[in-house]
Motif scaffolding. Structure first.
Motif, PDB file in Angstrom:
ATOM      1  N   ARG A   1       0.819  -1.216   0.000  1.00  0.00           N
ATOM      2  CA  ARG A   1       0.000   0.000   0.000  1.00  0.00           C
ATOM      3  C   ARG A   1       0.850   1.261   0.000  1.00  0.00           C
ATOM      4  NH1 ARG A   1      -4.797   1.584   4.343  1.00  0.00           N
ATOM      5  NH2 ARG A   1      -5.470   3.480   3.280  1.00  0.00           N
ATOM      6  N   VAL A   2       1.976   1.226   0.727  1.00  0.00           N
ATOM      7  CA  VAL A   2       2.810   2.420   0.863  1.00  0.00           C
ATOM      8  C   VAL A   2       3.808   2.552  -0.277  1.00  0.00           C
ATOM      9  CG1 VAL A   2       4.564   3.526   2.315  1.00  0.00           C
ATOM     10  CG2 VAL A   2       2.554   2.447   3.371  1.00  0.00           C
ATOM     11  N   LEU A   3       4.448   1.452  -0.683  1.00  0.00           N
ATOM     12  CA  LEU A   3       5.535   1.504  -1.647  1.00  0.00           C
ATOM     13  C   LEU A   3       5.120   1.127  -3.066  1.00  0.00           C
ATOM     14  CD1 LEU A   3       8.262  -0.169   0.611  1.00  0.00           C
ATOM     15  CD2 LEU A   3       7.764   2.273   0.338  1.00  0.00           C
ATOM     16  N   GLY A   4       3.921   0.567  -3.228  1.00  0.00           N
ATOM     17  CA  GLY A   4       3.422   0.237  -4.561  1.00  0.00           C
ATOM     18  C   GLY A   4       4.259  -0.812  -5.262  1.00  0.00           C
ATOM     19  N   GLN A   5       4.596  -0.556  -6.525  1.00  0.00           N
ATOM     20  CA  GLN A   5       5.319  -1.538  -7.327  1.00  0.00           C
ATOM     21  C   GLN A   5       6.754  -1.739  -6.877  1.00  0.00           C
ATOM     22  OE1 GLN A   5       5.213   0.020 -11.297  1.00  0.00           O
ATOM     23  NE2 GLN A   5       6.629   1.696 -10.858  1.00  0.00           N
ATOM     24  N   ASP A   6       7.268  -0.822  -6.080  1.00  0.00           N
ATOM     25  CA  ASP A   6       8.642  -0.945  -5.576  1.00  0.00           C
ATOM     26  C   ASP A   6       8.668  -1.510  -4.164  1.00  0.00           C
ATOM     27  OD1 ASP A   6       9.881   0.220  -7.876  1.00  0.00           O
ATOM     28  OD2 ASP A   6       9.220   2.192  -7.185  1.00  0.00           O
ATOM     29  N   ALA A   7       7.663  -2.305  -3.794  1.00  0.00           N
ATOM     30  CA  ALA A   7       7.528  -2.783  -2.419  1.00  0.00           C
ATOM     31  C   ALA A   7       8.718  -3.632  -1.978  1.00  0.00           C
ATOM     32  CB  ALA A   7       6.230  -3.573  -2.261  1.00  0.00           C
ATOM     33  N   VAL A   8       9.164  -4.541  -2.814  1.00  0.00           N
ATOM     34  CA  VAL A   8      10.265  -5.434  -2.428  1.00  0.00           C
ATOM     35  C   VAL A   8      11.566  -4.656  -2.267  1.00  0.00           C
ATOM     36  CG1 VAL A   8      11.670  -7.407  -3.114  1.00  0.00           C
ATOM     37  CG2 VAL A   8       9.194  -7.444  -3.509  1.00  0.00           C
ATOM     38  N   LEU A   9      11.913  -3.860  -3.288  1.00  0.00           N
ATOM     39  CA  LEU A   9      13.132  -3.050  -3.206  1.00  0.00           C
ATOM     40  C   LEU A   9      13.062  -2.079  -2.031  1.00  0.00           C
ATOM     41  CD1 LEU A   9      15.831  -2.006  -4.317  1.00  0.00           C
ATOM     42  CD2 LEU A   9      14.510  -0.461  -5.800  1.00  0.00           C
ATOM     43  N   GLY A  10      11.908  -1.451  -1.857  1.00  0.00           N
ATOM     44  CA  GLY A  10      11.753  -0.500  -0.766  1.00  0.00           C
ATOM     45  C   GLY A  10      11.953  -1.151   0.589  1.00  0.00           C
ATOM     46  N   THR A  11      11.412  -2.339   0.779  1.00  0.00           N
ATOM     47  CA  THR A  11      11.561  -3.049   2.049  1.00  0.00           C
ATOM     48  C   THR A  11      13.020  -3.389   2.318  1.00  0.00           C
ATOM     49  OG1 THR A  11       9.338  -3.990   1.839  1.00  0.00           O
ATOM     50  CG2 THR A  11      10.845  -5.059   3.382  1.00  0.00           C
ATOM     51  N   VAL A  12      13.719  -3.861   1.289  1.00  0.00           N
ATOM     52  CA  VAL A  12      15.144  -4.176   1.434  1.00  0.00           C
ATOM     53  C   VAL A  12      15.938  -2.931   1.828  1.00  0.00           C
ATOM     54  CG1 VAL A  12      17.227  -4.910   0.198  1.00  0.00           C
ATOM     55  CG2 VAL A  12      15.077  -6.142  -0.136  1.00  0.00           C
ATOM     56  N   LEU A  13      15.640  -1.812   1.188  1.00  0.00           N
ATOM     57  CA  LEU A  13      16.350  -0.568   1.492  1.00  0.00           C
ATOM     58  C   LEU A  13      16.057  -0.090   2.910  1.00  0.00           C
ATOM     59  CD1 LEU A  13      15.913   1.374  -1.874  1.00  0.00           C
ATOM     60  CD2 LEU A  13      18.021   0.368  -0.966  1.00  0.00           C
ATOM     61  N   ILE A  14      14.821  -0.232   3.361  1.00  0.00           N
ATOM     62  CA  ILE A  14      14.470   0.169   4.721  1.00  0.00           C
ATOM     63  C   ILE A  14      15.241  -0.670   5.741  1.00  0.00           C
ATOM     64  CG2 ILE A  14      12.602   0.227   6.428  1.00  0.00           C
ATOM     65  CD1 ILE A  14      10.716   0.842   4.015  1.00  0.00           C
ATOM     66  N   CYS A  15      15.325  -1.975   5.510  1.00  0.00           N
ATOM     67  CA  CYS A  15      16.069  -2.860   6.418  1.00  0.00           C
ATOM     68  C   CYS A  15      17.556  -2.505   6.428  1.00  0.00           C
ATOM     69  CB  CYS A  15      15.871  -4.315   6.018  1.00  0.00           C
ATOM     70  SG  CYS A  15      14.170  -4.909   6.203  1.00  0.00           S
ATOM     71  N   LEU A  16      18.108  -2.233   5.240  1.00  0.00           N
ATOM     72  CA  LEU A  16      19.509  -1.853   5.148  1.00  0.00           C
ATOM     73  C   LEU A  16      19.763  -0.540   5.886  1.00  0.00           C
ATOM     74  CD1 LEU A  16      22.348  -2.268   3.948  1.00  0.00           C
ATOM     75  CD2 LEU A  16      21.563  -1.067   1.893  1.00  0.00           C
ATOM     76  N   ALA A  17      18.852   0.415   5.730  1.00  0.00           N
ATOM     77  CA  ALA A  17      18.996   1.704   6.406  1.00  0.00           C
ATOM     78  C   ALA A  17      18.992   1.542   7.926  1.00  0.00           C
ATOM     79  CB  ALA A  17      17.866   2.648   5.975  1.00  0.00           C
ATOM     80  N   ALA A  18      18.145   0.652   8.437  1.00  0.00           N
ATOM     81  CA  ALA A  18      18.078   0.425   9.882  1.00  0.00           C
ATOM     82  C   ALA A  18      19.412  -0.069  10.427  1.00  0.00           C
ATOM     83  CB  ALA A  18      16.969  -0.565  10.210  1.00  0.00           C
ATOM     84  N   ILE A  19      20.040  -0.982   9.718  1.00  0.00           N
ATOM     85  CA  ILE A  19      21.316  -1.532  10.188  1.00  0.00           C
ATOM     86  C   ILE A  19      22.436  -0.502  10.060  1.00  0.00           C
ATOM     87  CG2 ILE A  19      23.053  -3.309   9.768  1.00  0.00           C
ATOM     88  CD1 ILE A  19      20.717  -5.126   8.852  1.00  0.00           C
ATOM     89  N   LEU A  20      22.505   0.169   8.906  1.00  0.00           N
ATOM     90  CA  LEU A  20      23.556   1.172   8.707  1.00  0.00           C
ATOM     91  C   LEU A  20      23.444   2.309   9.718  1.00  0.00           C
ATOM     92  CD1 LEU A  20      23.668   1.479   4.794  1.00  0.00           C
ATOM     93  CD2 LEU A  20      25.419   0.493   6.288  1.00  0.00           C
ATOM     94  N   TYR A  21      22.227   2.779   9.942  1.00  0.00           N
ATOM     95  CA  TYR A  21      22.066   3.947  10.807  1.00  0.00           C
ATOM     96  C   TYR A  21      22.284   3.604  12.281  1.00  0.00           C
ATOM     97  CZ  TYR A  21      20.621   8.693  11.815  1.00  0.00           C
ATOM     98  OH  TYR A  21      20.622  10.003  12.212  1.00  0.00           O
ATOM     99  N   SER A  22      22.080   2.341  12.668  1.00  0.00           N
ATOM    100  CA  SER A  22      22.363   1.961  14.050  1.00  0.00           C
ATOM    101  C   SER A  22      23.853   2.123  14.344  1.00  0.00           C
ATOM    102  CB  SER A  22      21.900   0.533  14.329  1.00  0.00           C
ATOM    103  OG  SER A  22      22.620  -0.394  13.541  1.00  0.00           O
TER     104      SER A  22
END
Length: 419
Positions: A116-137
């Motif tokens: 619903r939030v990311l549309g057609q880029d849902a998979v890529l968007g989810t991967v990027l969000i997870c990567l951002a969480a680890i990098l920013y920690s």
């Protein structure tokens, strides 16, 4: 004489630190605006709405991790290296564990919201969000430790380098690909810049700082801070996301304009304040609780003046400036621009009282204030009134509720200590 000299040296160090952080804040703010200037016209209102929802989801996770920076600053500023004989860098390990946990929660829950939030880029968007969480920690451990140790030159270099690298990557992505996905990748990759800076000796020492706490105690405190920061990010960086979920995406162009206005009016108020939060937490945690509220007077005045100035400028020239910078497709009501700036001031004040609550060790009050504010704001978004007044009311009521909780807890703590 030695005591006087030490005090003067400390004041000089704080002054240099303020200048360095202030300069870095200007760099971050300008780079952030330029990212919008590049991305919004390139994508147009509808696609910009999609990108803003993604970026909001990223910073909902990253905003939660910002609690790590504040808690690390508190732990480091109240600990001398000689007090700990632990060989394990407890703070770094617990923070990376917390970041990995947040990434796992995002991944597991993604089927319920990503489409619903990311549309057609849902998979890529989810991967990027997870990567951002680890990098920013990892970055939060570095910046939090640097703030606690008073290493403001390296601290300023870290936040400036991230902002400038993000701008460069977004320019390349917009010029070559001009897609939501490419710009999203560029914004997240910038969060890895701290790794190169951590190779320096002083930065490495800060990153591997040994806490006097056990791993379980450090992780427990970090998770409480993360909980409050997660609630705060719902009102700050995550607001476009919850707006999309509450209102829907039936009018993506209108949503794109509203989100852009909220982002533009918040940046001059919240970006400078967020850059100084680590310094505020470190200073308050090093002193008695009764001085926590007096320490907020000057920052609170600065936030209020900034919000009022941006509101007046938005009322008089905001519509024309937005159209000039982003194109005639982004047209907003001047009163909505002014209202968004004023409520940004309330969010800024809530962030300050949250930092004070954390600095005095009131983790539960910190969490309760932000959770109550987020709940109140989300409740208003469900009211069936026009979109623009709904957004302003949502961002006004929530912070007022949270402020009442934070201020009451800090005042009681100060009175208890005095007795």
């Amino acid at each position: 004489m030695k005591r006087v000299a030490g005090r003067l040296e400390g004041e000089a160090g704080r002054t240099r630190g303020l200048r360095l952080v202030a300069t870095a804040t200007v760099v971050v703010a300008v780079a952030g605006y330029l990212v919008l200037v590049v991305a919004a016209p390139t994508l147009g209102p509808s696609r910009y709405s999609a990108f803003a929802s993604f970026w909001s989801a990223v910073y909902l996770a990253v905003g939660a991790i910002f609690g790590i920076q504040q808690e690390v600053a508190r732990q480091v500023s109240s600990t001398h290296a000689a007090e700990s004989d632990r060989r394990l860098p407890v703070i770094l390990v617990s923070a990376l564990s917390a970041g990995a946990l947040i990434a796992a929660v995002c991944a597991v829950s993604s089927p319920f919201w990503a489409g619903r939030v990311l549309g057609q880029d849902a998979v890529l968007g989810t991967v990027l969000i997870c990567l951002a969480a680890i990098l920013y920690s990892g970055q939060s451990v570095l910046t939090g430790s640097l703030a606690g140790l008073g290493e403001w030159r390296i601290y300023s270099a870290v936040i400036s380098a991230e902002a400038l690298s993000r701008l460069a990557l977004v320019i390349v992505a917009a010029s070559v690909f001009a897609s939501v996905a490419s710009i999203a990748v560029g914004t997240v990759l910038a969060m890895s810049v701290w790794i190169a800076i951590a190779a320096g000796s002083r930065a490495r020492t800060a990153l591997l700082f040994r806490s006097r706490l056990t791993l379980s105690a450090s992780l427990s405190r970090l998770m409480q801070s993360i909980g409050g920061a997660a609630a705060s990010s719902l009102l700050v960086t995550g607001f476009p996301l919850i707006l999309s979920l509450a209102v829907g995406r039936d009018e993506p162009a209108a949503m794109g304009v509203v989100i852009l206005v909220v982002t533009l009016t918040r940046a001059p108020v919240l970006v400078p304040m967020n850059a100084f939060l680590g310094m505020i937490v470190a200073r308050i945690s090093a002193g008695p609780a009764r001085k926590a509220l007096p320490s907020l007077r000057l920052p609170a005045l600065g936030v209020t003046v900034l919000a009022a100035t941006v509101a007046l400028g938005g009322l008089l020239w905001g519509r024309q400036l937005i159209a000039l910078a982003f194109g005639r497709t982004y047209l907003a009501d001047p009163w909505f621009i002014a209202g968004s700036a004023l409520v940004a001031g309330l969010v800024g004040l809530l962030s300050l009282t949250g930092a004070a609550a954390l600095g005095t060790g009131l983790h539960r009050a910190y969490l309760a204030g932000w959770l109550s504010a987020a709940a109140a704001s989300c409740a208003v978004l469900l009211v069936a009134i026009p979109l623009e007044p709904r957004v302003v009311l949502s961002l006004a009521l929530g912070p007022v509720v949270g402020l009442a909780i934070h201020l009451t807890a800090i005042y009681r703590m100060g009175r208890f200590e005095s007795e």
